[in-house]
Design an enzyme around this catalytic site. Structure first.
Site, PDB file in Angstrom:
ATOM      1  N   ASP A  81       9.986  -6.499   1.383  1.00 41.10           N
ATOM      2  CA  ASP A  81      10.352  -6.214   2.549  1.00 41.10           C
ATOM      3  C   ASP A  81      11.824  -5.776   2.752  1.00 41.10           C
ATOM      4  OD1 ASP A  81       8.914  -5.643   5.093  1.00 41.10           O
ATOM      5  OD2 ASP A  81      10.743  -7.215   5.973  1.00 41.10           O
ATOM      6  N   GLY A  89      12.434   7.158   3.103  1.00 40.42           N
ATOM      7  CA  GLY A  89      12.885   6.604   3.992  1.00 40.42           C
ATOM      8  C   GLY A  89      13.881   7.125   4.339  1.00 40.42           C
ATOM      9  N   HIS A 136      19.017  -1.960  -2.874  1.00 45.04           N
ATOM     10  CA  HIS A 136      18.881  -2.850  -2.757  1.00 45.04           C
ATOM     11  C   HIS A 136      17.483  -3.686  -3.332  1.00 45.04           C
ATOM     12  CE1 HIS A 136      16.937   0.701  -0.900  1.00 45.04           C
ATOM     13  NE2 HIS A 136      15.879  -0.765   0.483  1.00 45.04           N
ATOM     14  N   HIS A 184       0.362  -1.303  -0.005  1.00 41.26           N
ATOM     15  CA  HIS A 184       0.159   0.455  -0.032  1.00 41.26           C
ATOM     16  C   HIS A 184       0.679   1.237   0.120  1.00 41.26           C
ATOM     17  CE1 HIS A 184      -3.470  -2.919   2.229  1.00 41.26           C
ATOM     18  NE2 HIS A 184      -3.715  -2.170   1.039  1.00 41.26           N
TER      19      HIS A 184
END
Length: 196
Positions: free
Chosen positions: A67, A151, A178, A8
């Site tokens: 993740d 982030g 990454h 989301h």
């Protein structure tokens, strides 16, 4: 065929659409609007699978998820899988400030952005699952630099760079990050599985 991107997070959707571009061939990446599962895994891969499995189960479509987070050597790998909720507020600015506070006076500022990218294909003959994990090494700066990305990007300087991740252009970041590495590795498996 449609492939659900199990997040989301609008920033992540935008970034992954740029990273994957036309590498999906005839397959279309679609947003996920279902319920968010509880991410209670103890590794990046476990949490990526939790999200991909939930999206595949909710939609009946193949799903990809990731993740990711930052792992700081001097903090024993923290915040790690708790990167998005490190400060307890789920606010990027709060997380960033807490990390800088926890590293005050620390000379070893080595860190890596880590991403686990998972693919889940539901089917009558059984579910196909695959994960790829990648690390983007660098160090944590003493203060934020740059306004791009999201982030922890403003306080992370990739190895071999003079700029923070937030000072890289989107194309520069998406070529080496990454997430780019993990999904770049995953996409070959996705294509070979769906096109078989």
């Amino acid at each position: 065929m449609q492939i659900v991107l199990a997040t989301h997070n609008a920033h992540k959707v935008e970034e992954l659409q740029r990273i994957l571009g036309d590498r999906l061939g005839e397959h279309e990446l679609v947003a996920y609007d279902g319920p968010e599962p509880v991410e209670d895994g103890d590794t990046f891969a476990a949490n990526a699978f939790i999200k991909a499995r939930a999206a595949a189960e909710h939609t009946g479509l193949p799903a990809i998820a990731d993740d990711s987070g930052i792992a700081v050597d001097a903090l024993g790998g923290a915040p790690g899988i708790y990167s998005a909720r490190y400060a307890g507020t789920r606010d990027d600015g709060d997380n960033l400030r807490l990390l800088l506070t926890n590293l005050e006076g620390e000379t070893d500022r080595r860190a890596s952005f880590v991403c686990a990218a998972a693919f889940v294909l539901p089917g009558e003959g059984g579910t196909v699952e695959h994960v790829e994990e990648s690390r983007w090494p660098g160090e944590v700066l003493t203060e934020a630099a740059g306004v791009g990305g999201f982030g922890y990007d403003p306080i992370f300087r990739p190895e071999g760079e003079t700029r923070s991740a937030a000072e890289l252009t989107a194309d520069e970041k998406n070529a080496v990050s990454h997430r780019a590495q993990a999904f770049g590795a995953l996409i070959g498996f996705v294509r070979s599985t769906l096109d078989a």
